[in-house]
Design an enzyme around this catalytic site. Structure first.
Site, short mmCIF file in Angstrom:
data_model
loop_
_atom_site.label_atom_id
_atom_site.label_comp_id
_atom_site.label_asym_id
_atom_site.label_seq_id
_atom_site.Cartn_x
_atom_site.Cartn_y
_atom_site.Cartn_z
N HIS A 86 4.53 0.90 0.18
CA HIS A 86 4.40 -0.38 0.49
C HIS A 86 6.05 -0.58 -0.14
CE1 HIS A 86 0.56 -1.47 0.84
NE2 HIS A 86 -0.35 -1.05 -0.32
N HIS A 109 0.81 6.19 -0.65
CA HIS A 109 0.33 4.73 -0.73
C HIS A 109 1.41 4.16 -0.87
CE1 HIS A 109 -2.41 1.77 0.54
NE2 HIS A 109 -2.33 1.22 -0.76
N GLU A 110 1.51 3.73 -2.31
CA GLU A 110 2.52 3.33 -2.83
C GLU A 110 3.45 3.22 -2.37
OE1 GLU A 110 0.91 0.70 -4.23
OE2 GLU A 110 -1.04 1.67 -4.77
#
Length: 443
Positions: free
Chosen positions: A33, A29-30
């Site tokens: 980003h 997920h990170e």
């Protein structure tokens, strides 16, 4: 002492599996980003798995990659992300066009979706007993002594309505029943061209928060799901995925019929006809006598295996169905058709599920990780301030207004979002404790 060691080992397995599953999901997920931020030349000062004090890490360029103390999440720190951090540097986050900032926020949930599809596709390629989305809602069997048996449900009945919902697949019918443990559920069945109405009550599965489908089983062709080592089945060459078609020339009409036939023939040869990769295969197996009953050492259930491309297609469909089911369950929580306590799981229950899946097998853990990953994507896209979805909503509002919201309004919105998230976390942890420590925590 032995029980204490077994309990400690179980807790350790739960924590280890939970850390692995959540660590991979958060990292992906990170990373989403991070990659999109760097693609738009945004200055990234930190990439953290976990919150709080830094435990370990390394620096590469301007970015500090770290592990932090509290392992329930992660974050990417962007330069100039907050209004009070703005210096006018064109590489600051707030200096970038709003559409770029929207994509940075969406990248995390998008990577969770990609991860979920990849993991479930791997499970489909290896072979799985996950439900087939195209299975019609036809009753294949009814457990003796079950609520469905008492309600008069019969094999061959087609379920057309469960509660207030019309259903057209077994998956949608079973979801409603699973989410209604110990509650009366009206059923509308189609039998010989006529409608039959009845009521069933799914029993709570021991140690779980879901119901047992009231004893109803789908109409699926029995297949081998596992083969024990050094068993009669292994000696006969049976493999996971083999569909059981006939035994001594008699068609296999259900897993129960197969088990009963084998149980009564310890030490006797049984000619089995199976279908493997679409081709018929015949073999002979001799059940071993175990406790006076015949056993050949296989698991029986539904089994599916797909090729590379089909696995990804089926995985995408499966994940989309999970999304639909998630919003259906959320809707039922608000209408009180489903208890929030039964539908929501917090870190304690997820850790227990992770440990259980790891003990059964690595690919079961991958399936659970896929489910958690798509769930995290859904949660992050909810329009709650401080979550990715909430940040996107704020940017869309600002784009519509053609000006930024004031700093005070943004701070108030962020505080509301923080309170909502904390309330949600406390609620699911309370549910976890009430389900796992019922004598100490009231349900």
């Amino acid at each position: 002492m032995t029980e204490f060691l077994q309990s400690a080992q179980g807790i350790f397995t739960n924590l280890l599996a939970f850390a692995f599953a959540l660590g991979v999901i958060i990292a992906v997920h990170e990373w989403g980003h991070l990659v999109v931020a760097k693609l738009f030349d945004v200055r990234v000062t930190a990439f953290s798995l976990g919150f709080g004090p830094r435990l370990w890490g390394f620096r590469r360029g301007e970015t500090d990659y770290r592990l932090s103390l509290v392992p329930l999440g992660g974050y990417v720190k962007l330069g100039g992300e907050q209004p009070d951090e703005v210096t006018g540097d064109p590489r600051e986050f707030l200096s970038k066009p709003r559409w770029q900032r929207v994509l940075v926020y969406l990248a995390g949930p998008a990577m969770n979706v990609v991860l979920a599809i990849l993991l479930i596709a791997i499970v489909f390629m290896v072979g799985t007993s996950l439900p087939n989305l195209d299975v019609p809602p036809v009753v294949g069997g009814v457990a003796q002594g079950s609520s469905a048996a008492a309600a008069g449900v019969e094999p061959g009945d087609r379920i057309v309505r469960v509660g207030d919902d019309d259903v057209d697949t077994w998956d949608s019918a079973s979801l409603y029943l699973m989410m209604a443990p110990e509650r009366a559920v009206p059923l509308v069945l189609e039998r010989d061209g006529r409608r039959v109405e009845t009521v069933v009550t799914p029993e709570r599965i021991p140690g779980e928060s879901i119901g047992d489908l009231a004893g109803i089983r789908p109409k699926l062709h029995p297949a081998v799901t596992s083969v024990d080592q050094d068993s009669p089945a292994a000696a006969a060459g049976l493999r996971s995925g083999d569909e059981l078609w006939a035994m001594d020339g008699r068609p296999v009409i259900s897993d129960r019929a197969f088990v009963e036939y084998v149980t009564a023939r310890a030490g006797q040869e049984i000619e089995l006809e199976v279908v493997r990769d679409g081709k018929p295969v015949t073999t002979v197996v001799v059940p071993a006598e175990v406790g006076g009953a015949g056993r050949i050492g296989i698991g029986i259930g539904t089994f599916q295996r797909y090729g590379f491309l089909q696995a990804f297609v089926q995985s995408a469909r499966y994940n989309w169905r999970l999304v639909e089911q998630t919003f259906a369950v959320l809707g039922k929580i608000f209408t009180r058709d489903v208890a929030a306590k039964d539908a929501l799981a917090g870190p304690i229950e997820i850790a227990a599920y992770s440990g259980d899946a790891a003990r059964v097998g690595f690919f079961y853990l991958l399936h659970l990780m896929g489910f958690i990953s798509i769930s995290i994507a859904i949660v992050n896209l909810l329009p709650i301030p401080i979550l990715d979805g909430g940040q996107v909503v704020i940017l869309l509002v600002e784009s519509t207004m053609r000006r930024d919201l004031s700093l005070r309004i943004k701070e108030m919105v962020a505080q509301v979002g923080f309170v909502l998230i904390m309330l949600l976390m406390l609620t699911v942890i309370y549910f976890d404790l009430s389900k796992n420590l019922p004598g100490l925590i009231p349900g």
